[in-house]
Design an enzyme around this catalytic site. Structure first.
Site, PDB file in Angstrom:
ATOM      1  N   ASP A  60       0.878  -1.177   0.000  1.00  0.00           N
ATOM      2  CA  ASP A  60       0.000   0.000   0.000  1.00  0.00           C
ATOM      3  C   ASP A  60       0.913   1.224   0.000  1.00  0.00           C
ATOM      4  O   ASP A  60       1.615   1.484   0.983  1.00  0.00           O
ATOM      5  CB  ASP A  60      -0.871  -0.050   1.276  1.00  0.00           C
ATOM      6  CG  ASP A  60      -1.853   1.110   1.357  1.00  0.00           C
ATOM      7  OD1 ASP A  60      -1.649   2.112   0.647  1.00  0.00           O
ATOM      8  OD2 ASP A  60      -2.810   1.002   2.155  1.00  0.00           O
ATOM      9  N   HIS A  61       0.907   1.957  -1.082  1.00  0.00           N
ATOM     10  CA  HIS A  61       1.858   3.061  -1.250  1.00  0.00           C
ATOM     11  C   HIS A  61       1.578   4.229  -0.300  1.00  0.00           C
ATOM     12  O   HIS A  61       2.402   5.114  -0.129  1.00  0.00           O
ATOM     13  CB  HIS A  61       1.820   3.539  -2.713  1.00  0.00           C
ATOM     14  CG  HIS A  61       3.146   4.058  -3.202  1.00  0.00           C
ATOM     15  ND1 HIS A  61       4.173   4.404  -2.356  1.00  0.00           N
ATOM     16  CD2 HIS A  61       3.600   4.304  -4.451  1.00  0.00           C
ATOM     17  CE1 HIS A  61       5.204   4.836  -3.056  1.00  0.00           C
ATOM     18  NE2 HIS A  61       4.884   4.793  -4.337  1.00  0.00           N
TER      19      HIS A  61
END
Ligand code: CAO
Length: 441
Positions: free
Chosen positions: A413-414
């Site tokens: 999850d950036h």
């Protein structure tokens, strides 16, 4: 409200609907003596192109009705006379309803931004991941929605495509405001995949036009998985990073261990070492062992190390969780993985067996592959994908040597993990696998 009866009548006439010589009266929705409000639908009319609702241009009491269902009418046909209320001394007037609300747009033709529910066919698209059971069927999709302009306006304001709403609770299935509210509530509660304004719905196609087809219901697991994955896909900005680990020495060690095992003893697969290598990396990188708080303001760091393992079952994908991996030996993990994957394939996992994961591993290595992009099992922040190890010529500085290389895919999850952090984390997983003595450190 008191009905101030006036001598002046208002005539409601069929307006110009675009040079249509003959218009069918589908239904008449008023009765003599009925008190009607402004914009209340008086009748439903139909041409060969569209169904329309004829709104009342006034508030008042119906004095006389001149049409009935089944009649053919045209522009100017007298529909009804109304004794207006709250209009002072108005002269006898003829009012032609100005707005005819077209209601026949079929779902397929709707391209306007709307809260259109995915069709079952559409829902299955994302289902290597997963989807759900919106009460929408072929009949609903081609049904003409009946609703007053006020209800239509209300639906439009909420972004609801009125044609996808189940039958209304009003007379003859007319949609009321309450029906729209209930529909929206249901969607919110069910967490159904919806095509929001920015995501145009996939067209509904009648595949039988092209050849024989058979409809097969998705398993419950598939539907739930689809629902979950779609939610993740829409909510998480995900990046997948690929790399390879040299597991030549690990494989030699694993073969030695397995050779020592008795015939009935559980053999060790590479996955067990990957689980251990991953947890050791998570201990060094706490942000991989975390979840975002619901307001997105905080990172909730976990002090326990539970790993979910994606298991392929005849009914679909399930993810049993191995708990406290940091405190367990490889042999203990082997037993637990065998037990849980067997339970998973027999459909005997309990909800508790699948809860509390910190990171997930999805291993397709027993099947094949060179790389893939696993989807994060949110609210976890990362997932490790594994595909088939292959002997490859690797340059050691002076010559090519055969090494067993294991492809790994890390999706994160950036919002939580930066690209550099992801790469560093993967390097540590790779180092741990390339030299498992590091796991003792
Ligand atoms: N490279 C080469 N060989 C591999 C390998 C890899 N990366 N991973 C497994 N293998 C080998 C194993 O060593 C084993 O070989 P032997 O039979 O010679 O011992 C064989 O492939 C089968 O292994 P396995 O799959 O039964 O065991 P595992 O511990 O590697 O995996 C489990 C267990 C439960 C993860 C797996 O069976 C499974 O269900 N995988 C599918 C997961 C999945 O569907 N993921 C997709 C999710 S995204 O949609």
């Amino acid at each position: 409200m008191t009905d101030k009866k006036m001598a002046n009548l208002i005539e409601i006439k069929v307006p110009d609907v675009g040079n249509v010589p003959s218009i069918d009266v589908v239904e008449v929705l008023i009765s003599i003596g009925e008190l009607i409000v402004l914009d209340q639908t008086v009748a439903t009319l139909e041409t060969d192109k569209a169904t329309m609702e004829l709104p009342s241009p006034v508030q008042g009491r119906i004095q006389q009705i001149f049409i009935k269902a089944g009649d053919k009418v045209q522009e100017g046909t007298l529909v009804a006379t109304v004794v207006p209320t709250e209009i002072d001394n108005a002269p006898q007037t003829t009012v032609v309803a100005e707005v005819l609300a077209p209601v026949t747009e079929q779902v397929q033709a709707v391209n306007t931004p709307s809260l259109a529910i995915s069709s079952p066919a559409q829902q299955s698209v994302n289902s290597n991941q997963h989807s759900v059971s919106v009460p929408i069927d072929a009949a609903t999709m081609t049904r003409k929605a009946h609703a007053s302009p006020a209800v239509r306006l209300f639906a439009r304001e909420l972004g609801v495509d009125i044609n996808t709403v189940s039958l209304g609770s009003g007379r003859k299935g007319r949609l009321l405001k309450e029906d729209i509210k209930e529909w929206v509530k249901k969607i919110m509660l069910d967490g159904k995949p919806v095509s929001a304004a920015a995501i145009p719905a996939i067209p509904v196609i009648d595949f039988s036009v092209f050849g024989e087809i058979e409809a097969k219901s998705l398993s419950k697991i598939k539907k739930l998985t689809g629902q979950n994955l779609t939610r993740v896909w829409l909510n998480l900005p995900m990046v997948t990073y690929h790399d390879e680990a040299d597991i030549t020495d690990l494989e030699a060690f694993r073969s030695t261990l397995n050779a020592e095992k008795g015939k009935d003893e559980l053999k060790l697969t590479g996955l067990l070492f990957i689980i251990k290598a991953l947890v050791a990396a998570m201990q060094q990188f706490p942000s991989f062992n975390a979840s975002l708080s619901s307001d997105g303001e905080q990172l909730l760091l976990k002090k326990y190390f539970n790993i979910g393992i994606a298991v392929d079952t005849p009914n679909g994908l399930v993810v049993p969780v191995l708990r406290d991996v940091n405190n367990k030996s490889i042999n203990q993990l082997a037993l637990e993985l065998a037990e849980k994957s067997t339970k998973a394939r027999q459909g005997k996992l309990l909800p508790a067996d699948m809860q509390g994961g910190c990171m997930t591993i999805s291993s397709l290595g027993g099947i094949g592959g060179t790389a893939f992009t696993p989807i994060v099992n949110a609210p976890e922040v990362a997932i490790l994908g594994v595909t088939r190890a292959k002997m490859q010529p690797v340059w050691n500085g002076s010559e090519f040597v055969p090494r067993l290389m294991l492809p790994l895919d890390l999706t994160y999850d950036h919002r939580v993990i930066d690209g550099a952090e992801g790469a560093r984390f993967m390097s540590v997983v790779i180092q741990n696998l390339s030299d498992i003595r590091r796991l003792l450190l």
